[in-house]
Design a protein around this motif. Structure first.
Motif, PDB file in Angstrom:
ATOM      1  N   TRP A 194       0.834  -1.190   0.000  1.00 44.34           N
ATOM      2  CA  TRP A 194       0.000   0.000   0.000  1.00 44.34           C
ATOM      3  C   TRP A 194       0.872   1.244   0.000  1.00 44.34           C
ATOM      4  O   TRP A 194       2.017   1.231   0.471  1.00 44.34           O
ATOM      5  CB  TRP A 194      -0.917   0.015   1.231  1.00 44.34           C
ATOM      6  N   GLN A 197      -0.101   7.325   1.109  1.00 45.42           N
ATOM      7  CA  GLN A 197      -1.388   7.996   1.131  1.00 45.42           C
ATOM      8  C   GLN A 197      -2.493   7.054   1.582  1.00 45.42           C
ATOM      9  O   GLN A 197      -3.397   7.446   2.343  1.00 45.42           O
ATOM     10  CB  GLN A 197      -1.701   8.564  -0.255  1.00 45.42           C
ATOM     11  N   GLN A 198      -2.451   5.824   1.112  1.00 47.80           N
ATOM     12  CA  GLN A 198      -3.452   4.855   1.545  1.00 47.80           C
ATOM     13  C   GLN A 198      -3.299   4.526   3.028  1.00 47.80           C
ATOM     14  O   GLN A 198      -4.299   4.298   3.725  1.00 47.80           O
ATOM     15  CB  GLN A 198      -3.337   3.586   0.682  1.00 47.80           C
ATOM     16  N   TYR A 201      -5.142   6.837   5.641  1.00 45.98           N
ATOM     17  CA  TYR A 201      -6.576   6.716   5.866  1.00 45.98           C
ATOM     18  C   TYR A 201      -6.944   5.517   6.746  1.00 45.98           C
ATOM     19  O   TYR A 201      -8.112   5.369   7.125  1.00 45.98           O
ATOM     20  CB  TYR A 201      -7.323   6.616   4.532  1.00 45.98           C
ATOM     21  N   MET A 237     -10.122   1.305   4.366  1.00 44.44           N
ATOM     22  CA  MET A 237      -9.653   0.862   3.053  1.00 44.44           C
ATOM     23  C   MET A 237     -10.541   1.436   1.963  1.00 44.44           C
ATOM     24  O   MET A 237     -11.769   1.463   2.083  1.00 44.44           O
ATOM     25  CB  MET A 237      -9.640  -0.670   2.975  1.00 44.44           C
ATOM     26  N   SER A 238      -9.931   1.904   0.919  1.00 47.41           N
ATOM     27  CA  SER A 238     -10.656   2.488  -0.210  1.00 47.41           C
ATOM     28  C   SER A 238     -11.280   1.379  -1.059  1.00 47.41           C
ATOM     29  O   SER A 238     -10.899   0.199  -0.957  1.00 47.41           O
ATOM     30  CB  SER A 238      -9.707   3.323  -1.069  1.00 47.41           C
ATOM     31  N   MET A 241      -8.653  -0.568  -2.867  1.00 54.94           N
ATOM     32  CA  MET A 241      -7.916  -1.498  -2.010  1.00 54.94           C
ATOM     33  C   MET A 241      -8.747  -2.745  -1.728  1.00 54.94           C
ATOM     34  O   MET A 241      -8.216  -3.866  -1.696  1.00 54.94           O
ATOM     35  CB  MET A 241      -7.528  -0.805  -0.711  1.00 54.94           C
ATOM     36  N   TRP A 262      -5.912   0.479  -9.461  1.00 54.05           N
ATOM     37  CA  TRP A 262      -5.768   1.475  -8.404  1.00 54.05           C
ATOM     38  C   TRP A 262      -4.304   1.741  -8.110  1.00 54.05           C
ATOM     39  O   TRP A 262      -3.918   2.858  -7.778  1.00 54.05           O
ATOM     40  CB  TRP A 262      -6.486   1.023  -7.128  1.00 54.05           C
ATOM     41  N   TYR A 263      -3.471   0.684  -8.235  1.00 54.27           N
ATOM     42  CA  TYR A 263      -2.066   0.865  -7.897  1.00 54.27           C
ATOM     43  C   TYR A 263      -1.364   1.716  -8.950  1.00 54.27           C
ATOM     44  O   TYR A 263      -0.639   2.652  -8.629  1.00 54.27           O
ATOM     45  CB  TYR A 263      -1.384  -0.502  -7.778  1.00 54.27           C
ATOM     46  N   SER A 266      -2.458   5.399  -9.065  1.00 54.21           N
ATOM     47  CA  SER A 266      -1.978   6.239  -7.974  1.00 54.21           C
ATOM     48  C   SER A 266      -0.663   6.919  -8.339  1.00 54.21           C
ATOM     49  O   SER A 266      -0.273   7.889  -7.690  1.00 54.21           O
ATOM     50  CB  SER A 266      -1.789   5.398  -6.708  1.00 54.21           C
TER      51      SER A 266
END
Length: 460
Positions: A194, A197-198, A201, A237-238, A241, A262-263, A266
């Motif tokens: 991760w 930034q992830q 959160y 978790m978004s 994620m 998503w990865y 980013s």
């Protein structure tokens, strides 16, 4: 080392946060008690015992499975060790194959004794600076915890590969790591890669809560096998994620996890990816940039590969006769370079042309019939030749040639052979001077002189 395979890999890796401690209930406890000595509360002990029962049911599939074992890693802090003791009450001695204290999974260092008012101001500064990179005075940052947890993971894999845990492949192995809130978050961040930034959160697990990383069918670990989508959303978790965890639950271990949208997104914006693709096309060459060249348009209409590979010269040679006749610049290919085209626009048909005799009188062919190259029969009349300048003096008034023509006889040749060289030269060079006085006088003088000289030669 043995290769990672499904039999030697742990079926589950379970991260457990300690139960409620005195520091969780009253922050002033850190001002008088070192952090590593903070004990559990009564509630914390009870929470830890309940957590042990839940974990055992997860591992044993509600006591329906018997061939399983557990191995424990624990932080050296008092509250984590106490949590482990309470969890251990739910497991029989036969099911536990070992345990180890691991310093690298301890809590983040906040400094030594923590004065309450000062810590409030420090934590406010941390919120402004960033939770991951802010380093407490005399303590650590979350990035520092990340580094030592990364080292622990390397040791963990070596324990698995070298079977330091003395695991029987016939049994399901379950690793239980009793640690702290921030250390657990950093562990998941390191494992699943991760971003910072992830991580920002994410929230800490509750006291005595646990996270189950379970091995999927494809050989990869996922949180989505045991935990629901709602649970993971509550952890911070978004959606991306969570989707990645669901992907890992069914994906093969060899599949690159970076393929998740998503990865990649980013790091790169969509416009940046389009530019990157264009750059790659330029590197690969113009043949890969242009899918359809202008001269390849015929391929869409059904042209075969051989026609596309032919050079322009070969294409012209293979065209239909109709096309050749209709193209003014290509009719020569039909008749050959030495033949005249049939349908040139500036010429009429052969039926309307002149006769062959006229064609033979072309300027280039008339040269063959010049007077000096043809037979004597084709020359001009003798009268025209006799009247040419320079030859008029050869004719006398009576139309007879001078007697010098008789020099062709043998008798005259003998006489000339006896003439001195000076007389012959004088005779040859004299006519041009004598012709200046007119044709009649020159001929009479020449005749008289010639007779006289011949007579003298005979008498001599």
């Amino acid at each position: 080392m043995t290769s990672h395979n499904e039999k030697c890999l742990p079926k589950r890796i379970i991260l457990v946060r300690h139960g409620e401690s005195q520091g969780n209930r009253d922050g002033t406890a850190y001002t008088v008690t070192p952090d590593y000595k903070i004990p559990l509360t009564a509630l914390g002990l009870q929470q830890s015992k309940i957590a042990g029962e839940k974990i055992r049911r997860v591992i044993s599939n509600d006591d329906r499975q018997v061939n399983w074992k557990v191995y424990f890693y624990v932080s050296p802090y008092e509250r984590t060790r106490a949590t482990l003791r309470e969890i251990g009450r739910s497991f029989s001695r036969k099911s536990v194959i070992g345990g180890r204290e691991e310093v690298r999974i301890r809590e983040q260092d906040f400094g030594n004794f923590q004065e309450s008012e000062r810590m409030k101001a420090i934590k406010q500064t941390r919120e402004k600076y960033g939770r991951f990179f802010y380093r407490f005075p005399e303590g650590e940052s979350a990035a520092d915890v990340f580094d030592r947890v990364s080292g622990f993971l390397e040791s963990l894999w070596r324990d698995i590969d070298m079977n330091r845990l003395h695991h029987n492949p016939a049994d399901d192995l379950n690793l239980i790591i009793v640690s702290h809130g921030l250390a657990s978050r950093v562990f998941l961040m390191r494992w699943f890669k991760w971003t910072v930034q992830q991580f920002e959160y994410l929230i800490n697990p509750g006291n005595a809560e646990f996270r189950v990383m379970q091995l999927g069918r494809g050989g990869d670990y996922s949180l989505a096998i045991y935990h629901s989508e709602e649970e993971m959303a509550e952890w911070g978790m978004s959606p991306e994620m969570i989707a990645n965890q669901q992907f890992r639950a069914r994906a093969c271990r060899d599949t690159l996890n970076y393929k998740s949208s998503w990865y990649l997104n980013s790091f790169f914006e969509e416009s940046s990816w389009r530019a990157r693709v264009n750059i790659q096309q330029v590197i690969n060459g113009p043949d890969k940039i242009v899918e359809k060249r202008p001269d390849d348009a015929d391929s869409v209409n059904g042209a075969n590969e051989e026609d596309l590979e032919k050079r322009p010269d070969e294409e012209v040679a293979n065209r239909n006769e109709d096309n050749i006749e209709n193209k003014p610049g290509e009719e020569v290919l039909e008749n050959g370079p030495d033949e005249e085209p049939e349908n040139r626009p500036d010429e009429k048909d052969l039926e309307n042309k002149e006769d062959e005799e006229d064609l033979q009188n072309r300027p280039d062919e008339e040269v063959k019939n010049r007077p000096d190259e043809n037979d004597e029969g084709n020359r001009a009349d003798e009268e025209d030749l006799e009247n040419k300048p320079g030859e008029e003096g050869l004719e006398t008034e009576r139309g007879e040639e001078p007697e010098t023509v008789d020099l062709e006889n043998n008798e005259d040749k003998q006489v000339l052979e006896k003439e001195p060289d000076e007389k012959v030269a004088e005779l040859v060079n004299r006519p041009d001077e004598e012709f200046e006085n007119g044709p009649e006088e020159n001929f009479e003088e020449l005749e008289n002189r010639t007779d006289r000289e011949l007579q003298n030669n005979i008498e001599a």
